[in-house]
Design an enzyme around this catalytic site. Structure first.
Site, mmCIF file in Angstrom:
data_model
loop_
_atom_site.group_PDB
_atom_site.id
_atom_site.type_symbol
_atom_site.label_atom_id
_atom_site.label_comp_id
_atom_site.label_asym_id
_atom_site.label_seq_id
_atom_site.Cartn_x
_atom_site.Cartn_y
_atom_site.Cartn_z
ATOM 1 C CE1 TYR A 1 -3.192 -2.858 0.216
ATOM 2 C CE2 TYR A 1 -3.699 -2.248 2.463
ATOM 3 C CZ TYR A 1 -3.927 -3.042 1.371
ATOM 4 O OH TYR A 1 -4.887 -4.018 1.434
ATOM 5 C CB SER B 1 -13.951 -4.523 -1.525
ATOM 6 O OG SER B 1 -14.395 -3.625 -2.508
ATOM 7 C CG LEU C 1 -18.884 0.516 1.364
ATOM 8 C CD1 LEU C 1 -18.530 1.980 1.602
ATOM 9 C CD2 LEU C 1 -20.368 0.280 1.614
ATOM 10 N N GLY D 1 -16.741 1.178 -3.503
ATOM 11 C CA GLY D 1 -17.559 2.387 -3.568
ATOM 12 C C GLY D 1 -18.814 2.267 -4.405
ATOM 13 C CG LEU E 1 -22.547 -2.246 -2.914
ATOM 14 C CD1 LEU E 1 -22.026 -3.329 -1.992
ATOM 15 C CD2 LEU E 1 -23.974 -2.565 -3.383
ATOM 16 C CB THR E 2 -21.483 4.903 -1.952
ATOM 17 O OG1 THR E 2 -20.985 5.218 -3.272
ATOM 18 C CG2 THR E 2 -20.358 4.313 -1.116
ATOM 19 N N GLY E 3 -23.680 4.114 -4.268
ATOM 20 C CA GLY E 3 -24.541 4.694 -5.285
ATOM 21 C C GLY E 3 -23.925 5.883 -5.995
ATOM 22 C CE LYS E 4 -17.488 6.695 -4.253
ATOM 23 N NZ LYS E 4 -16.492 7.215 -3.288
#
Length: 347
Positions: free
Chosen positions: A53, A236, A238, A241, A243-246
């Site tokens: 990372y 993960s 989400l 990301g 599943l945030t809908g963004k």
């Protein structure tokens, strides 16, 4: 915040684990420290990182910076024993990490010492194999996965050599417990059998992807978790990301992971759009934040040791940690079952 025992180790970890893979690329050292402070004030005692990372994006120039940020925070904060730190040894593929070669006993020794130095600590609570040498079906490889090509004798010898080296670093006190990541039911069970036969460290956890869009763990690995006391560390939750809908309707917010990494590691396909729209609509129908619905679902799974959240902003972090206080109703769970039948594997 609830706390679960990591395998059979006796190590207690918060059900929410703070992920760190954006620190050093999308997040500065000061922002990383602020996230750590808030998380621990909220009851999170578990940090997950890796020598690889940050990953947004990966680069030779930033390699190891995430561990360095954690190390400066551990030094500043003190009370090391109150924190459970997990990190990982990288496998093949990056020329700037041990010349891009596979995981070897020698490489594990080098990697452990380098991580200890960057983390500014004399022990690692959980040391994980980031991905197996033999190949696997994660990282969107399910469509081409073919274990029939693996050499049985070579794989068995490789696993034993790696486990023996992990035994050495545990015996030395540099590592408390071992875990896997991006592995399979067979690989995990094989290592457990070897550990029990040869008096070597037992796998305590598996860090695999798990979310509403990718639920491979529900099958054979769930059975293994139950019978062998090996919990899932879900990365993960989400779906990077989604599943945030963004990202619905083709949106690419400036500075977001999609804007940086292109396709979210292969997750951003036309197949995910209707599934994501369905889960977001379900959350809003019941007055729940979509991110919190996705994480709360993970926390409700019986095999879950901890769900690894990541955030680039404090607002996101607070929302994600807030999922720990949510219990999903039967109506919500029924809605999830219905959507899962419609979209069993959209990523």
């Amino acid at each position: 915040m609830r706390y679960n025992t990591l395998g059979r180790t006796g190590i207690k970890v918060s059900e929410i684990c703070l992920g760190t893979m954006t620190w050093g690329s999308q997040n500065s050292e000061a922002e990383a420290h602020a996230q750590l402070d808030h998380a621990f004030e909220s009851g999170v005692n578990f940090i997950d990182t890796a020598e690889l990372y940050p990953t947004t994006p990966l680069s030779a120039e930033t390699y190891g910076d995430t561990e360095r940020f954690i190390g400066t925070w551990l030094t500043k904060r003190g009370r090391r024993d109150d924190v459970v730190v997990a990190t990982k040894v990288a496998g093949s593929g990056r020329p700037y990490i041990r010349n891009g070669g596979p995981i070897t006993p020698e490489g594990i020794g080098e990697a452990v010492d380098a991580s200890l130095k960057r983390l500014k600590t004399d022990y690692i609570d959980l040391y994980q194999i980031h991905w197996p040498n033999r190949g696997h079906y994660h990282f969107r490889n399910a469509w081409s996965y073919d274990p029939a090509k693996q050499n049985k004798a070579h794989v068995a010898a490789d696993l034993k050599a790696i486990l023996e080296k992990l035994g050495e670093v545990v015996k030395s006190g540099k590592v408390r417990a071992i875990g896997l990541s991006n592995d399979t039911a067979w690989g995990t069970m094989k290592l457990i059998d070897m550990a029990e036969q040869h008096g070597l460290p037992r796998v305590a956890s598996i860090q695999n992807e798990y979310n509403l869009l990718y639920r491979a763990y529900d099958l054979d690995l769930a059975e293994l978790s139950h019978h062998e006391d090996v919990g899932l560390l879900a990365y993960s939750p989400l779906a990077a990301g989604l599943l945030t809908g963004k990202y619905l309707d083709g949106a690419r917010p400036t500075g977001s992971r999609l804007a940086i990494n292109g396709d979210l590691g292969g997750r951003f396909t036309p197949h995910q759009e209707p599934a994501v729209a369905g889960y977001v609509a379900l959350a809003r129908e019941h007055g729940i934040d979509p991110s919190q619905l996705a994480i709360a679902f993970c926390l409700a799974r019986p095999f879950m040791a901890s769900a690894i959240i990541g955030a680039t902003s404090m607002e996101q972090l607070k929302t994600n940690i807030g999922a720990a206080g949510i219990t999903l109703s039967q109506d919500v769970m029924n809605g999830i079952r219905r959507l899962h039948r419609l979209y069993p594997m959209p990523i």
